[in-house]
Design an enzyme around this catalytic site. Structure first.
Site, mmCIF file in Angstrom:
data_model
loop_
_atom_site.group_PDB
_atom_site.id
_atom_site.type_symbol
_atom_site.label_atom_id
_atom_site.label_comp_id
_atom_site.label_asym_id
_atom_site.label_seq_id
_atom_site.Cartn_x
_atom_site.Cartn_y
_atom_site.Cartn_z
ATOM 1 N N HIS A 81 0.942 -1.294 -0.124
ATOM 2 C CA HIS A 81 -0.063 0.096 -0.064
ATOM 3 C C HIS A 81 0.952 1.153 -0.107
ATOM 4 O O HIS A 81 1.930 1.190 0.522
ATOM 5 C CB HIS A 81 -0.542 0.099 1.292
ATOM 6 C CG HIS A 81 -1.908 1.128 1.459
ATOM 7 N ND1 HIS A 81 -1.700 2.231 1.827
ATOM 8 C CD2 HIS A 81 -3.322 0.890 1.264
ATOM 9 C CE1 HIS A 81 -2.826 3.035 1.934
ATOM 10 N NE2 HIS A 81 -3.526 2.287 1.540
ATOM 11 N N LYS A 104 -10.482 -0.484 10.261
ATOM 12 C CA LYS A 104 -10.469 -1.979 9.618
ATOM 13 C C LYS A 104 -11.175 -3.094 10.415
ATOM 14 O O LYS A 104 -11.242 -4.230 10.072
ATOM 15 C CB LYS A 104 -9.169 -2.310 9.035
ATOM 16 C CG LYS A 104 -8.314 -1.446 8.397
ATOM 17 C CD LYS A 104 -8.850 -1.147 6.798
ATOM 18 C CE LYS A 104 -7.834 -0.179 6.283
ATOM 19 N NZ LYS A 104 -8.074 0.286 4.860
ATOM 20 N N CYS A 141 -4.755 2.574 -3.561
ATOM 21 C CA CYS A 141 -3.642 2.898 -2.739
ATOM 22 C C CYS A 141 -2.243 1.788 -3.122
ATOM 23 O O CYS A 141 -1.439 1.844 -2.090
ATOM 24 C CB CYS A 141 -3.655 3.353 -1.466
ATOM 25 S SG CYS A 141 -4.990 4.648 -1.137
HETATM 26 N N1 PMP Z 1 -1.812 -0.875 4.488
HETATM 27 C C1 PMP Z 1 -3.015 -1.455 4.141
HETATM 28 C C2 PMP Z 1 -2.491 -2.690 3.647
HETATM 29 C C3 PMP Z 1 -4.074 -1.011 3.983
HETATM 30 O O1 PMP Z 1 -5.022 -1.592 3.405
HETATM 31 C C4 PMP Z 1 -4.271 0.587 4.399
HETATM 32 C C5 PMP Z 1 -5.848 1.118 4.292
HETATM 33 N N2 PMP Z 1 -6.350 0.727 2.939
HETATM 34 C C6 PMP Z 1 -3.349 1.163 4.843
HETATM 35 C C7 PMP Z 1 -2.077 0.557 5.192
HETATM 36 C C8 PMP Z 1 -3.567 2.549 5.512
HETATM 37 O O2 PMP Z 1 -4.464 2.574 6.518
HETATM 38 P P1 PMP Z 1 -5.183 3.891 6.940
HETATM 39 O O3 PMP Z 1 -5.554 4.636 5.842
HETATM 40 O O4 PMP Z 1 -6.215 3.333 8.066
HETATM 41 O O5 PMP Z 1 -3.842 4.544 7.720
#
Ligand code: PMP
Length: 411
Positions: A128, A231, A369
């Site tokens: 990500h 999540k 992302c």
């Molecule tokens: N890492 C992964 C694998 C994710 O799926 C996400 C959220 N889509 C994030 C990091 C970032 O999380 P957050 O936006 O809650 O900080």
């Protein structure tokens, strides 16, 4: 006496999530976007409401009853998170805004002061953006180098290549526990063992793992573990960074302000103990309370039972979608969490998402992302259905039916 576990009662679980009982665009809502954000059960909504209604005040600084109640609730949530991760000590649990902030904290307070030219940070091709960009920033700031271990066409990490890229120059390995774009579960135990044998430390991005698997940071042996409350069926704006105490102890604070200090003068300030050294300013108190309630809720359901239920849905959806002409599943790793990314020939994922939404089916479309993943598969985006504890076989049927409608539109 039989020790067989009670069957997973998804009908009962759904009653805990009032948001699911609504209609969207004239259809019962089918929520297949839990990988972006899970919905909240009543237990979380009520815990937050109770806190806000009866106990709110600022933490740590007050002698009055409400401030003490708020402090107790906040620090109680920290202890809950410690148990959730099986960390040794509450000193290892830092409240952050979410996974993104947790990773940035490690990048700026651990990597930036230590790394320099010749040092390497090793990530994988399925990360990500939150586990790519903070390391690129550190590379710009320090002159260290970012290495990327490749994935294969199934979306699995090429472990041989990863192991070859791991050298005495590698200072830190930062990898997802589970990929949000592909669903791949990474062999994190093996990664931790290999990294440590090279003298590198390991950060695990647990954003997509925590809702699907019980986490034991001591058994994993990782040095840092970051995840987000939202999540996990908890609130947004709250998450946890676990860090081994010895490491956190050595790290300088990364933000200055109230709560992270012991003494302040214009000449010099001294810093608070762990974990408050990393928690400058008034924290998200009700978020922490909601997160603790979410942990109670998920453990009450039994995370393994939830995971087994989601795996059944994933298997069913994979089989059903594989039969649809022109549909290609992106991410076919042997070991996957409940995420199903796909493309449909002749239909841009965004159009697909819009058609599905008109049928009440909420999926996510885009690059998730994870733009380098899209580049690797040579596609602009995918459509992604993801499953949580409240999804049903009927949700999979609704997805398949809505995809049938999309095929009619796009021929
Ligand atoms: N890492 C992964 C694998 C994710 O799926 C996400 C959220 N889509 C994030 C990091 C970032 O999380 P957050 O936006 O809650 O900080």
């Amino acid at each position: 006496m039989s020790t067989a576990a009670a069957p997973f009662d998804v009908t009962r679980v759904r009653r805990d999530f009032p948001i699911l009982a609504q209609h969207v665009n004239g259809h019962p809502l089918v929520y297949l976007d839990s990988a972006a954000s899970g919905q909240r059960p009543n237990a979380v909504l009520r815990a937050v409401e109770r806190y806000e209604t009866h106990h709110h005040s600022n933490v740590h600084r007050g002698v009055h009853a409400l401030s003490q109640a708020a402090t107790e609730a906040f620090e109680g949530a920290r202890e809950r998170a410690r148990r959730f991760l099986n960390a040794r000590s509450r000193r290892e649990i830092v409240f952050v805004r979410g996974t993104t902030e947790g990773i940035n904290l490690v990048a700026q307070a651990f990597a930036r002061p230590r790394f320099g030219p010749g040092d390497e940070i090793l990530i994988t091709g399925l990360e990500h953006h939150a586990n790519i960009v903070p390391w690129q920033m550190v590379c710009e700031q320090t002159g260290c180098t970012l290495k990327v271990a490749p994935i294969d066409r199934r979306g699995e990490l090429d472990l041989d290549r990863f192991l070859r890229q791991l050298t005495a120059r590698t200072r830190l390995v930062a990898v997802a526990h589970v990929s949000n774009a592909l669903g791949t579960v990474l062999p994190v135990e093996r990664i931790v063992e290999a990294a440590h044998s090279c003298g590198a430390l390991v950060l695990l991005d647990g954003a997509q793992a925590v809702p699907h698997t019980a986490i034991d940071v001591q058994a994993l042996g990782c040095d840092f573990y970051a995840f987000s409350g939202h999540k996990l069926y908890g609130p947004t704006g709250i998450g946890v960074l676990f860090g081994r105490e010895e490491l956190l102890e050595e790290m300088p604070p990364w933000q200055g302000g109230g709560d992270m200090i012991r003494t302040v003068s214009f000449e010099k300030s001294t810093y608070n103990d762990l974990p408050w050294k990393f928690e400058a300013g008034t924290p998200n108190i009700s978020g922490a309370v909601g997160l603790a309630a979410a942990m109670d809720y998920l453990e009450g359901l039994d995370i393994e039972a939830v995971a087994a239920h989601e795996q059944r849905l994933l298997a069913l959806a994979t089989a059903e979608l594989s039969r649809i002409p022109g549909l290609e599943i992106i991410g076919t790793a042997a070991h996957k969490a409940a995420v199903l990314s796909f493309t449909l020939r002749g239909c841009h994922p965004h159009d697909l998402g819009t058609i599905l939404d008109s049928e009440g089916v909420a999926i996510r479309t885009g690059h998730h992302c994870a733009m380098p993943v899209m580049t690797f598969f040579d596609i602009p985006a995918t459509a992604r259905a993801s499953f949580g504890c409240y999804n049903t076989e009927a949700d999979v049927d609704a997805l398949v039916a809505a995809l049938g409608k999309a095929r009619e539109v796009f021929g």
